[in-house]
Design an enzyme around this catalytic site. Structure first.
Site, PDB file in Angstrom:
ATOM      1  N   GLU A   4      -5.503   2.633 -18.456  1.00 49.00           N
ATOM      2  CA  GLU A   4      -4.758   1.387 -18.680  1.00 49.00           C
ATOM      3  C   GLU A   4      -5.374   0.541 -19.782  1.00 49.00           C
ATOM      4  O   GLU A   4      -6.596   0.440 -19.880  1.00 49.00           O
ATOM      5  CB  GLU A   4      -4.835   0.526 -17.422  1.00 49.00           C
ATOM      6  CG  GLU A   4      -3.882   0.923 -16.371  1.00 49.00           C
ATOM      7  CD  GLU A   4      -3.983   0.003 -15.159  1.00 49.00           C
ATOM      8  OE1 GLU A   4      -4.401  -1.160 -15.325  1.00 49.00           O
ATOM      9  OE2 GLU A   4      -3.645   0.467 -14.074  1.00 49.00           O
TER      10      GLU A   4
ATOM     11  N   CYS B 188      -6.833  -5.002 -13.148  1.00 51.16           N
ATOM     12  CA  CYS B 188      -7.327  -3.692 -13.568  1.00 51.16           C
ATOM     13  C   CYS B 188      -6.986  -2.625 -12.546  1.00 51.16           C
ATOM     14  O   CYS B 188      -7.216  -2.790 -11.365  1.00 51.16           O
ATOM     15  CB  CYS B 188      -8.845  -3.713 -13.672  1.00 51.16           C
ATOM     16  SG  CYS B 188      -9.535  -5.291 -14.094  1.00 51.16           S
TER      17      CYS B 188
END
Ligand code: SAH
Length: 371
Positions: free
Chosen positions: A121, A362
């Site tokens: 990501e 996250c």
């Protein structure tokens, strides 16, 4: 999409760094990773191949200044050389799997696939001072912080320098916009991937490449003390952010396993060394969790830690993670906590909550794909 995870926790061997180097970690067919090579290394490679010396700089610029995604684009190289390089030195590229754009603030969250299928990501944010990219340093994480989604499935592997760079380069290609700031605050613990991180920093901030200012690069760590000392000695001018999240060891141990390994006192000494060596102000990150670390006593404890270092405190109302059941305090409480620090003359800000509507925390986007 599946990934095998290896559960390792911070208590075990957090200070080890996986091997560095420029080889792609891809099972047994290890190919040289040209995007992780320093210009000097590329020069040796070009020399060994018997090519004219200027080819090294040409290739390096295509990769790092123009973010070429394939050798085909390198039109000032002879076609035969392009074919040869693409067979011998395949370019590591991040494949776009998913992109979400926040309707609220335009923040873009990216999910990339690396050459071995691992998912990573990254986030693109626009600020008044320029565009910032938040990158991941590992696939998953073994630090086990209780409020963090990245660590839920353990660590899969560390990312190479090229895979860290590629998150930025792929975003530049996608958006067509320049990137002036980079934060290593995505998935993973950067100081648990030390050698690759250093290579990444040198490539990203080197004058022959993208030439990002070191002052515009922030590395965030949960606090691997020996590597903070090491980083202090590298002659860099990057910003170090410490994920503190608690003002006492007892409290910190409840939410961050790494606190069983290094005390806050040891951490503060290491931060002091970093500050002295680099002259760079340290940031303390502090995720506010309702009923856990948001009391007035916490603000006072935080003040005592921040003051001697003149550290800047960045408050982050915790991003609720379904699996953990943590909630952030309400806005009035966050403001009161901030005010208390300000009254103590501590330099404090509240992190602008960007991308709330796109699972900004996250590891959350990746977790939707990895089961
Ligand atoms: N491993 C590094 C960098 C990754 S996380 C570190 O620990 O610093 C970047 C920051 O986001 C860290 O301060 C981390 O503690 C924080 N963070 C992680 N999950 C969060 C959540 N759910 N809400 C708020 N902050 C979070």
């Amino acid at each position: 999409m599946r990934e095998d995870t290896t559960e390792k926790r911070a208590g075990q061997s957090a200070a080890e760094s996986p091997s560095a180097g420029t080889d792609r970690q891809k099972g047994s067919d290890v190919l040289p990773d040209i995007k992780s090579m320093y210009l000097e290394e590329l020069r040796s490679m070009v020399r060994e191949k018997g090519l004219p010396a200027f080819r090294a700089k040409q290739i390096y610029e295509w990769i790092h200044v123009r973010q070429a995604a394939s050798y085909e684009e390198m039109t000032n190289l002879p076609a035969r050389l392009r074919a040869e390089l693409s067979a011998e030195y395949p370019l590591v590229t991040a494949k776009l799997i998913d992109r979400q754009i926040s309707a609220a603030d335009g923040t873009q969250k990216y999910l990339f696939e690396m050459p071995d299928g691992c998912l990573v990501e990254s986030v693109f944010m626009r600020y008044h001072f320029g565009n910032s990219v938040c990158i991941s340093s590992q696939v998953g994480c073994r630090m086990g912080c209780s409020f963090c989604a990245s660590t839920l499935h353990g660590l899969v592997r560390s990312l190479t320098a090229s895979e860290m760079l590629e998150q930025i380069y792929a975003i530049i290609r996608q958006t067509g916009e320049a990137v002036s700031h980079v934060v290593v605050m995505g998935m993973g613990e950067p100081l648990d991937n030390y050698d690759n991180l250093l290579r990444f920093i040198r490539l990203l901030t080197g004058p022959e490449g993208l030439n990002l200012s070191q002052r515009s690069l922030t590395v965030s760590t949960c606090g691997i003390v020996p590597n903070i000392y090491r980083l202090a000695k590298e002659g860099l001018h990057i910003t170090l952010a410490l994920s503190l999240h608690a003002a006492t060891d007892e409290q910190r141990r409840k939410i961050m396993p790494i606190a069983n390994r290094y005390s806050i006192e040891e951490l503060m000494k290491a931060c002091g060394a970093y500050y002295r060596e680099t002259g760079r102000q340290i940031t303390f990150e502090y995720s506010l969790i309702r009923g856990v670390n948001d009391s007035s006593a916490d603000a006072q404890g935080l003040t005592r830690l921040a003051k001697p270092l003149r550290a800047h405190i960045n408050l982050i109302p915790v991003n609720p993670v379904r699996e953990r059941g943590y909630e952030h305090p309400d806005n009035a409480h966050v403001q009161a906590f901030k005010k208390e620090l300000e009254n103590n003359d501590v330099n404090v800000s509240i992190r602008r909550a960007l991308g709330k509507d796109i699972e900004g925390a996250c590891g959350q986007l990746r977790n939707r794909y990895v089961r």
